[in-house]
Write a protein that holds these residues in place. Structure first.
Motif, PDB file in Angstrom:
ATOM      1  N   ARG A 204       0.897  -1.085  -0.029  1.00 47.65           N
ATOM      2  CA  ARG A 204      -0.014   0.052  -0.043  1.00 47.65           C
ATOM      3  C   ARG A 204       0.770   1.160   0.060  1.00 47.65           C
ATOM      4  O   ARG A 204       0.498   2.245  -0.778  1.00 47.65           O
ATOM      5  CB  ARG A 204      -0.963  -0.044   1.239  1.00 47.65           C
ATOM      6  CG  ARG A 204      -2.204  -0.848   1.178  1.00 47.65           C
ATOM      7  CD  ARG A 204      -3.297  -0.501   2.190  1.00 47.65           C
ATOM      8  NE  ARG A 204      -2.767  -0.671   3.375  1.00 47.65           N
ATOM      9  CZ  ARG A 204      -2.837  -1.438   4.119  1.00 47.65           C
ATOM     10  NH1 ARG A 204      -3.138  -2.771   3.845  1.00 47.65           N
ATOM     11  NH2 ARG A 204      -2.231  -1.345   5.547  1.00 47.65           N
ATOM     12  N   GLY A 205       2.006   1.153   0.761  1.00 44.20           N
ATOM     13  CA  GLY A 205       2.757   2.335   0.819  1.00 44.20           C
ATOM     14  C   GLY A 205       3.372   2.776  -0.290  1.00 44.20           C
ATOM     15  O   GLY A 205       3.623   3.857  -0.857  1.00 44.20           O
ATOM     16  N   ALA A 206       4.005   1.492  -1.006  1.00 44.33           N
ATOM     17  CA  ALA A 206       4.793   1.678  -2.233  1.00 44.33           C
ATOM     18  C   ALA A 206       3.828   2.154  -3.509  1.00 44.33           C
ATOM     19  O   ALA A 206       4.193   3.123  -4.331  1.00 44.33           O
ATOM     20  CB  ALA A 206       5.567   0.571  -2.729  1.00 44.33           C
ATOM     21  N   GLU A 207       2.583   1.745  -3.305  1.00 46.53           N
ATOM     22  CA  GLU A 207       1.663   1.953  -4.340  1.00 46.53           C
ATOM     23  C   GLU A 207       1.445   3.452  -4.288  1.00 46.53           C
ATOM     24  O   GLU A 207       1.154   4.092  -5.277  1.00 46.53           O
ATOM     25  CB  GLU A 207       0.510   1.081  -4.353  1.00 46.53           C
ATOM     26  CG  GLU A 207       0.452  -0.307  -4.870  1.00 46.53           C
ATOM     27  CD  GLU A 207       0.776  -0.156  -6.209  1.00 46.53           C
ATOM     28  OE1 GLU A 207       0.237   0.524  -7.004  1.00 46.53           O
ATOM     29  OE2 GLU A 207       1.742  -0.961  -6.808  1.00 46.53           O
ATOM     30  N   ALA A 208       1.171   3.976  -3.156  1.00 49.92           N
ATOM     31  CA  ALA A 208       0.796   5.442  -2.905  1.00 49.92           C
ATOM     32  C   ALA A 208       1.797   6.235  -3.534  1.00 49.92           C
ATOM     33  O   ALA A 208       1.473   7.346  -4.010  1.00 49.92           O
ATOM     34  CB  ALA A 208       0.644   5.430  -1.237  1.00 49.92           C
ATOM     35  N   VAL A 209       3.196   5.757  -3.063  1.00 45.95           N
ATOM     36  CA  VAL A 209       4.127   6.856  -3.436  1.00 45.95           C
ATOM     37  C   VAL A 209       4.220   6.747  -4.933  1.00 45.95           C
ATOM     38  O   VAL A 209       4.547   7.934  -5.685  1.00 45.95           O
ATOM     39  CB  VAL A 209       5.471   6.338  -3.073  1.00 45.95           C
ATOM     40  CG1 VAL A 209       6.699   6.886  -3.710  1.00 45.95           C
ATOM     41  CG2 VAL A 209       5.585   6.366  -1.385  1.00 45.95           C
ATOM     42  N   ARG A 210       4.179   5.660  -5.684  1.00 48.60           N
ATOM     43  CA  ARG A 210       4.017   5.680  -7.104  1.00 48.60           C
ATOM     44  C   ARG A 210       2.960   6.218  -7.922  1.00 48.60           C
ATOM     45  O   ARG A 210       3.314   7.057  -8.807  1.00 48.60           O
ATOM     46  CB  ARG A 210       4.109   4.006  -7.511  1.00 48.60           C
ATOM     47  CG  ARG A 210       4.226   3.903  -8.928  1.00 48.60           C
ATOM     48  CD  ARG A 210       3.807   2.427  -9.577  1.00 48.60           C
ATOM     49  NE  ARG A 210       2.481   2.111  -8.956  1.00 48.60           N
ATOM     50  CZ  ARG A 210       1.343   2.428  -9.708  1.00 48.60           C
ATOM     51  NH1 ARG A 210       1.484   3.129 -10.732  1.00 48.60           N
ATOM     52  NH2 ARG A 210       0.224   1.978  -9.243  1.00 48.60           N
ATOM     53  N   THR A 211       1.641   6.064  -7.217  1.00 43.79           N
ATOM     54  CA  THR A 211       0.579   6.916  -7.772  1.00 43.79           C
ATOM     55  C   THR A 211       0.940   8.432  -7.741  1.00 43.79           C
ATOM     56  O   THR A 211       0.856   9.241  -8.629  1.00 43.79           O
ATOM     57  CB  THR A 211      -0.465   6.488  -7.128  1.00 43.79           C
ATOM     58  OG1 THR A 211      -0.912   5.054  -7.376  1.00 43.79           O
ATOM     59  CG2 THR A 211      -1.791   7.255  -7.604  1.00 43.79           C
ATOM     60  N   GLU A 212       1.334   8.984  -6.486  1.00 43.73           N
ATOM     61  CA  GLU A 212       1.523  10.280  -6.420  1.00 43.73           C
ATOM     62  C   GLU A 212       2.787  10.900  -7.553  1.00 43.73           C
ATOM     63  O   GLU A 212       2.802  11.983  -7.798  1.00 43.73           O
ATOM     64  CB  GLU A 212       1.907  10.830  -5.066  1.00 43.73           C
ATOM     65  CG  GLU A 212       0.592  10.656  -4.206  1.00 43.73           C
ATOM     66  CD  GLU A 212       0.854  10.899  -2.636  1.00 43.73           C
ATOM     67  OE1 GLU A 212       1.441  11.823  -2.642  1.00 43.73           O
ATOM     68  OE2 GLU A 212       0.453  10.100  -1.665  1.00 43.73           O
ATOM     69  N   ALA A 213       3.785   9.816  -7.513  1.00 40.99           N
ATOM     70  CA  ALA A 213       4.881  10.467  -8.079  1.00 40.99           C
ATOM     71  C   ALA A 213       4.269  10.583  -9.867  1.00 40.99           C
ATOM     72  O   ALA A 213       4.851  11.453 -10.428  1.00 40.99           O
ATOM     73  CB  ALA A 213       6.108   9.149  -8.052  1.00 40.99           C
ATOM     74  N   GLU A 214       3.578   9.619 -10.257  1.00 42.59           N
ATOM     75  CA  GLU A 214       3.094   9.657 -11.529  1.00 42.59           C
ATOM     76  C   GLU A 214       2.321  10.609 -11.646  1.00 42.59           C
ATOM     77  O   GLU A 214       2.125  11.132 -13.161  1.00 42.59           O
ATOM     78  CB  GLU A 214       2.605   8.238 -11.998  1.00 42.59           C
ATOM     79  CG  GLU A 214       3.242   6.872 -12.043  1.00 42.59           C
ATOM     80  CD  GLU A 214       2.831   5.724 -12.176  1.00 42.59           C
ATOM     81  OE1 GLU A 214       1.409   5.814 -12.241  1.00 42.59           O
ATOM     82  OE2 GLU A 214       3.363   4.581 -12.666  1.00 42.59           O
ATOM     83  N   ARG A 215       1.473  11.242 -10.812  1.00 39.46           N
ATOM     84  CA  ARG A 215       0.762  12.428 -10.936  1.00 39.46           C
ATOM     85  C   ARG A 215       1.127  13.791 -10.546  1.00 39.46           C
ATOM     86  O   ARG A 215       0.772  14.644 -11.110  1.00 39.46           O
ATOM     87  CB  ARG A 215      -0.433  12.235 -10.051  1.00 39.46           C
ATOM     88  CG  ARG A 215      -1.880  13.247 -10.380  1.00 39.46           C
ATOM     89  CD  ARG A 215      -2.966  12.858  -9.286  1.00 39.46           C
ATOM     90  NE  ARG A 215      -3.710  13.687  -9.414  1.00 39.46           N
ATOM     91  CZ  ARG A 215      -3.747  15.120  -9.035  1.00 39.46           C
ATOM     92  NH1 ARG A 215      -2.768  15.347  -8.025  1.00 39.46           N
ATOM     93  NH2 ARG A 215      -4.962  15.898  -9.393  1.00 39.46           N
ATOM     94  N   LEU A 216       2.479  13.726 -10.229  1.00 45.76           N
ATOM     95  CA  LEU A 216       3.184  15.214  -9.909  1.00 45.76           C
ATOM     96  C   LEU A 216       3.184  15.640 -10.911  1.00 45.76           C
ATOM     97  O   LEU A 216       3.087  17.068 -10.813  1.00 45.76           O
ATOM     98  CB  LEU A 216       4.888  14.649  -9.327  1.00 45.76           C
ATOM     99  CG  LEU A 216       5.359  15.725  -8.574  1.00 45.76           C
ATOM    100  CD1 LEU A 216       4.436  16.171  -7.480  1.00 45.76           C
ATOM    101  CD2 LEU A 216       6.344  15.079  -7.739  1.00 45.76           C
ATOM    102  N   PRO A 217       3.652  15.482 -12.288  1.00 42.44           N
ATOM    103  CA  PRO A 217       3.798  16.615 -13.208  1.00 42.44           C
ATOM    104  C   PRO A 217       2.327  17.127 -13.325  1.00 42.44           C
ATOM    105  O   PRO A 217       2.244  18.361 -13.796  1.00 42.44           O
ATOM    106  CB  PRO A 217       4.261  15.573 -14.653  1.00 42.44           C
ATOM    107  CG  PRO A 217       4.814  14.449 -14.027  1.00 42.44           C
ATOM    108  CD  PRO A 217       4.263  14.337 -12.679  1.00 42.44           C
ATOM    109  N   GLU A 218       1.400  16.082 -13.494  1.00 45.38           N
ATOM    110  CA  GLU A 218       0.006  16.793 -13.874  1.00 45.38           C
ATOM    111  C   GLU A 218      -0.352  17.744 -12.620  1.00 45.38           C
ATOM    112  O   GLU A 218      -0.989  18.808 -12.814  1.00 45.38           O
ATOM    113  CB  GLU A 218      -1.087  15.614 -13.834  1.00 45.38           C
ATOM    114  CG  GLU A 218      -2.323  16.175 -13.828  1.00 45.38           C
ATOM    115  CD  GLU A 218      -3.516  15.026 -13.874  1.00 45.38           C
ATOM    116  OE1 GLU A 218      -4.499  15.231 -13.894  1.00 45.38           O
ATOM    117  OE2 GLU A 218      -3.006  13.575 -13.869  1.00 45.38           O
TER     118      GLU A 218
END
Length: 414
Positions: A204-218
């Motif tokens: 859960r923690g890693a998925e949250a980081v990945r999701t937020e990182a991928e959304r960061l440019p947007e």
């Protein structure tokens, strides 16, 4: 011709054979019991590695008690085997008979305990099935957690390559490193339930980081758009606020003090609020440049809340003038609208009744009197049209509340 000695010798051989058969049967029973016990040791270890429930603890205790009985009957069997050498030449009929009896008894005891063990094994089915299911989940769960960490790391690398630091996300990912170490140490060190739980938390923690990182440019683009939009809105509201003074001047010239006194603070408040909002936007822009995304978002929300309040405040003066002009031109429209609301509530209160419920009639009667007093106040030297409007609005609210109460009562069968 058969001698008496030969006859007795054949009798001894038969007794020896019977004793040997009893020994072989006991050995088979011992082997079967030992095999079943070894298999159950694995099952019990599987259960206790996964399950710490009272049922699992009882199963372990029951198996321990069975183990004591197995040791007892196994010891008796071994003692019986050691006590009788069936191969010696001088084995007499009495010794062979005792051997057969003791070995048969040992075989029966072994078989009896084996039956207990089999019944115990059958009862373990649900616990063992649950434990095996958990164990089957273990390796895939750990692997999913590892892959999620790798995905989060790759997403952060991509963000950094685009010039975004994402320090907070990097810190969150780094905080998961000790958990990965524990996952790598395995269930043998930390237990299956704890390892499964840890794998899920890491996932859960890693998925949250990945999701937020991928959304960061947007997210960065959204913050830039919001900054530009709110700056434009602040400028527009500042311009609109400049129009409040002329509206107040007209209100002062044409209407009594009570109609506009509460609006006198609007121009000063507008200036202060615009300044506060612009300060928040400046801070938000700085946070965005420093890539403090959470701070930037929070500051933008604060600026928007200030501008929302200011929008309502600035609009209040214009709305006040419009409503006062309407009632000054034609108070009858407001009066008719309010009387209609009262009559509608009265008709509903009387529906299916000869007299209305007092708790419905009383507020409606009070509303009629309140409206009459508001109308009468319009005929004074300096009528307070704003008071008239607030009174008629309150009367309509009373009528609406009575209608809602009547409908609730009837829906409930009262």
């Amino acid at each position: 011709m058969t001698t008496a000695r030969s006859w007795w010798r054949r009798g001894d051989d038969n007794l020896r054979a019977d004793a040997q058969a009893a020994k072989d049967a006991a050995a088979q029973a011992f082997y079967e019991l030992d095999t079943a016990q070894r298999d159950l040791v694995i099952s019990i270890e599987t259960i206790t590695a996964v399950d710490n429930s009272p049922a699992a603890q009882r199963a372990a205790a029951d198996f321990h008690a069975l183990g004591i009985r197995i040791d007892q009957v196994s010891g008796a069997y071994i003692a019986a085997v050691d006590a009788h050498d069936l191969d010696r030449d001088e084995l007499d009929a009495s010794a062979a008979g005792r051997a057969r009896t003791e070995l048969t008894r040992a075989k029966d005891d072994l078989a009896r305990v084996k039956g207990e063990l089999d019944r115990f094994a059958e009862g373990l089915g649900p616990l063992l099935g649950k434990a095996e299911t958990q164990l089957a989940k273990l390796a895939p769960a750990v692997e999913r957690a590892r892959q999620a960490l790798l995905g989060a790391s790759n997403a952060l690398d991509a963000v950094r390559a685009a010039g975004l630091r994402a320090d907070d996300l990097a810190a969150r990912l780094a905080a998961l490193a000790p958990e990965l170490t524990k996952l790598n140490q395995g269930a043998g060190t930390h237990g299956v339930p704890e390892t499964l739980k840890r794998a899920e938390e890491v996932l859960r923690g890693a998925e949250a980081v990945r999701t937020e990182a991928e959304r960061l440019p947007e997210r960065t683009q959204e913050i830039d758009k919001r900054l530009a939009s709110l700056r434009t809105r602040a400028q527009a509201l500042s311009t609109r606020a400049e129009g409040v003074d002329p509206i107040l001047s007209e209100l002062r010239r044409r209407f009594s003090l009570a109609c506009w006194q509460d609006l006198q603070h609007v121009p000063a408040q507008a200036g202060t609020t615009v300044a506060q909002a612009e300060a928040k936007l400046t801070e938000a822009a700085k946070a965005r440049d420093e890539q403090r995304w959470a701070d930037a978002t929070s500051l933008l929300s604060a600026a928007r809340a200030l501008l929302d309040d200011l929008d309502g405040t600035v609009s209040a003066a214009g709305d006040r003038l419009r409503k006062l002009n309407e009632v000054l031109k034609d108070p009858k429209a407001e009066i008719d609208k309010t009387r209609f609301a009262i009559r509608d509530a009265q008709r509903l209160a009387m529906q299916g009744r000869t007299t209305p419920e007092p708790r419905h009639a009383r507020p409606l009667d009070d509303a009629v009197g309140r409206l009459d007093r508001a109308i009468a106040a319009l005929h004074g030297r300096h009528p307070d049209y704003w008071h008239f409007l607030t009174e008629t609005a309150a009367v309509r609210e009373t009528a609406s509340r009575v209608v809602a109460n009547i409908r609730e009562d009837r829906a409930a069968g009262r």
